[in-house]
Scaffold this active site. Structure first.
Site, PDB file in Angstrom:
ATOM      1  N   ARG A 162     -96.213  79.839  39.147  1.00 34.34           N
ATOM      2  CA  ARG A 162     -96.687  78.521  39.557  1.00 34.34           C
ATOM      3  C   ARG A 162     -98.197  78.628  39.805  1.00 34.34           C
ATOM      4  O   ARG A 162     -98.719  79.700  40.067  1.00 34.34           O
ATOM      5  CB  ARG A 162     -95.986  78.062  40.845  1.00 34.34           C
ATOM      6  CG  ARG A 162     -94.496  77.835  40.674  1.00 34.34           C
ATOM      7  CD  ARG A 162     -93.871  77.410  42.007  1.00 34.34           C
ATOM      8  NE  ARG A 162     -92.445  77.092  41.847  1.00 34.34           N
ATOM      9  CZ  ARG A 162     -91.468  77.973  41.927  1.00 34.34           C
ATOM     10  NH1 ARG A 162     -91.740  79.255  42.187  1.00 34.34           N
ATOM     11  NH2 ARG A 162     -90.203  77.607  41.761  1.00 34.34           N
ATOM     12  N   LYS A 189     -92.712  79.043  46.469  1.00 40.61           N
ATOM     13  CA  LYS A 189     -92.068  77.786  46.840  1.00 40.61           C
ATOM     14  C   LYS A 189     -90.602  77.995  47.203  1.00 40.61           C
ATOM     15  O   LYS A 189     -90.072  77.339  48.102  1.00 40.61           O
ATOM     16  CB  LYS A 189     -92.192  76.796  45.682  1.00 40.61           C
ATOM     17  CG  LYS A 189     -91.628  75.414  45.952  1.00 40.61           C
ATOM     18  CD  LYS A 189     -91.840  74.520  44.759  1.00 40.61           C
ATOM     19  CE  LYS A 189     -91.274  73.123  45.016  1.00 40.61           C
ATOM     20  NZ  LYS A 189     -91.463  72.228  43.847  1.00 40.61           N
ATOM     21  N   HIS A 271     -98.721  73.453  35.106  1.00 40.67           N
ATOM     22  CA  HIS A 271     -97.290  73.757  34.948  1.00 40.67           C
ATOM     23  C   HIS A 271     -96.929  74.075  33.499  1.00 40.67           C
ATOM     24  O   HIS A 271     -95.879  74.662  33.237  1.00 40.67           O
ATOM     25  CB  HIS A 271     -96.461  72.577  35.441  1.00 40.67           C
ATOM     26  CG  HIS A 271     -94.985  72.816  35.407  1.00 40.67           C
ATOM     27  ND1 HIS A 271     -94.338  73.687  36.257  1.00 40.67           N
ATOM     28  CD2 HIS A 271     -94.017  72.315  34.589  1.00 40.67           C
ATOM     29  CE1 HIS A 271     -93.040  73.704  35.977  1.00 40.67           C
ATOM     30  NE2 HIS A 271     -92.827  72.885  34.973  1.00 40.67           N
ATOM     31  N   ARG A 274     -95.975  77.769  32.837  1.00 44.38           N
ATOM     32  CA  ARG A 274     -94.625  78.129  33.289  1.00 44.38           C
ATOM     33  C   ARG A 274     -93.564  77.541  32.353  1.00 44.38           C
ATOM     34  O   ARG A 274     -92.605  78.221  31.971  1.00 44.38           O
ATOM     35  CB  ARG A 274     -94.468  77.619  34.712  1.00 44.38           C
ATOM     36  CG  ARG A 274     -93.202  77.986  35.430  1.00 44.38           C
ATOM     37  CD  ARG A 274     -93.400  77.601  36.898  1.00 44.38           C
ATOM     38  NE  ARG A 274     -92.156  77.406  37.608  1.00 44.38           N
ATOM     39  CZ  ARG A 274     -91.431  78.381  38.128  1.00 44.38           C
ATOM     40  NH1 ARG A 274     -91.815  79.639  37.990  1.00 44.38           N
ATOM     41  NH2 ARG A 274     -90.317  78.121  38.782  1.00 44.38           N
ATOM     42  N   HIS A 297     -86.453  80.353  39.112  1.00 43.87           N
ATOM     43  CA  HIS A 297     -85.696  79.113  39.277  1.00 43.87           C
ATOM     44  C   HIS A 297     -84.344  79.399  39.933  1.00 43.87           C
ATOM     45  O   HIS A 297     -83.677  80.381  39.600  1.00 43.87           O
ATOM     46  CB  HIS A 297     -85.442  78.448  37.912  1.00 43.87           C
ATOM     47  CG  HIS A 297     -86.570  77.612  37.429  1.00 43.87           C
ATOM     48  ND1 HIS A 297     -87.350  77.957  36.347  1.00 43.87           N
ATOM     49  CD2 HIS A 297     -87.069  76.441  37.879  1.00 43.87           C
ATOM     50  CE1 HIS A 297     -88.280  77.030  36.145  1.00 43.87           C
ATOM     51  NE2 HIS A 297     -88.119  76.109  37.067  1.00 43.87           N
ATOM     52  N   TYR A 306     -86.045  72.711  29.300  1.00 46.04           N
ATOM     53  CA  TYR A 306     -87.032  73.299  28.405  1.00 46.04           C
ATOM     54  C   TYR A 306     -86.369  73.730  27.093  1.00 46.04           C
ATOM     55  O   TYR A 306     -86.911  73.526  26.007  1.00 46.04           O
ATOM     56  CB  TYR A 306     -87.684  74.530  29.042  1.00 46.04           C
ATOM     57  CG  TYR A 306     -88.446  74.267  30.310  1.00 46.04           C
ATOM     58  CD1 TYR A 306     -89.257  73.140  30.450  1.00 46.04           C
ATOM     59  CD2 TYR A 306     -88.370  75.141  31.386  1.00 46.04           C
ATOM     60  CE1 TYR A 306     -89.951  72.898  31.618  1.00 46.04           C
ATOM     61  CE2 TYR A 306     -89.068  74.912  32.556  1.00 46.04           C
ATOM     62  CZ  TYR A 306     -89.859  73.791  32.663  1.00 46.04           C
ATOM     63  OH  TYR A 306     -90.545  73.559  33.815  1.00 46.04           O
TER      64      TYR A 306
END
Length: 323
Positions: A162, A189, A271, A274, A297, A306
């Site tokens: 990130r 995060k 982003h 990533r 994730h 994705y």
């Protein structure tokens, strides 16, 4: 429940009890990621100012007040995701202060449903950076700024970092090994307790775009011995000891290089690095588990999104229409 609270107050002074309450509120706030806290503070100030201007209470707020505020945001062409976040901020503020949330009222939930139906729930996602884009980015490394940017883009892409994670890295977090580099991510995060996670980045086959070699070149050129890994550089090419100012610096660098190779800068963001990792890794046969191990994730849905985007034209029925 009320009796137990009163008993607690008898055991300790009212002042001490209130100080514990305030400390608890701070702990609740600090449980959120830094960027999330900033967004919450900004959102709450905006709501409070709006309430003050309209002479209604912000804390506690009536459900009708929240409906009016959401309608105001809708009229201002705010995105559904932005409006939903601001609603969440109001709910969090009430919970932290010990009030029932007005956002749980049916009229508020119905208002949000109407907003989503009117504006649509299609998220404005940015395009992923692909491996061929990175190769173009790093074709020329004429000065130390180019070298820094190339290193940052390669590490961000291959490590699936990130933006905030990238700029928070210190050289002490990087260990060069025979296989590549081990990067210690001290906090992220999804790791607010600071347990840390380690990411491995392997050597690339092309020396010009090998993330390990390019990072080593940057460290040596910038003479970094301790502290921030990705640093500010002034107009004279002098490397500062200060790290890049904010996560927006990563987005700015991405957009700058995207524009250089003729792609629309507005369709890319920090982003995109990533997202690009997940896209390329999937296209090259990496398993969902391996991808998620690198990205960190917790939910498979985002990664699958994705993958679906990458596979849009694979075995696509429109190619079999005989046109």
């Amino acid at each position: 429940m009320k009796n137990s609270i009163m008993d607690t107050k008898k055991e300790i002074s009212v002042e001490l009890y209130n100080s514990y309450i305030e400390q608890g509120k701070r702990l609740i706030i600090n449980s959120k990621a830094e960027n999330t806290r900033k967004a919450y503070f900004s959102d709450w100030k905006e709501f409070s100012d709006w309430c003050k201007k309209n002479k209604v209470s912000s804390l506690p707020a009536e459900s009708e007040t929240v409906v009016a505020y959401l309608s105001y945001l809708f009229a201002g062409n705010k995105r559904p995701s932005t409006i939903a976040r601001k609603k969440s901020t109001i709910s969090q503020a009430h919970a932290t202060a010990g009030y029932d949330s007005p956002t749980s009222a049916k009229i508020v939930m119905d208002t949000m449903k109407g907003i989503k139906r009117e504006l649509g729930i299609m998220r404005n996602k940015k395009n992923p950076i692909l491996a061929e884009d990175i190769q173009h980015f790093c074709e020329k490394k004429d000065d130390i700024r180019d070298l820094r940017d190339c290193a940052l883009l390669l590490i961000g892409f291959s490590g699936a970092f990130r933006r905030s994670e990238l700029i928070s890295l210190n050289i002490e977090d990087v260990r060069f090994t025979r296989e590549g580099i081990r990067v210690l991510l001290r906090k992220s995060k999804t790791d607010q307790e600071g347990a840390g996670m380690e990411k491995g980045i392997a050597y690339g086959s092309n020396p010009d775009t090998c993330p390990v070699r390019i990072l080593q070149d940057w460290i040596e050129a910038a003479q970094i011995k301790e502290g921030a890994l990705f640093r500010q550089i002034n107009k004279y090419g002098q490397v500062s000891k200060k790290r890049l100012a904010s996560s927006h610096s990563v987005a700015r660098i991405v957009k700058e290089y995207v524009q250089k190779i003729g792609l629309p800068a507005g369709e890319y963001s920090g982003h995109s690095l990533r997202a690009g990792f997940a896209t390329e890794a999937s296209a090259n046969g990496a398993s969902l588990d391996d991808i998620m191990r690198q990205t960190g994730h917790r939910s498979v849905e985002m990664v699958r999104e994705y993958i679906r985007k990458q596979n849009l034209f694979k075995n696509n029925a429109s190619a079999k229409l005989g046109l």
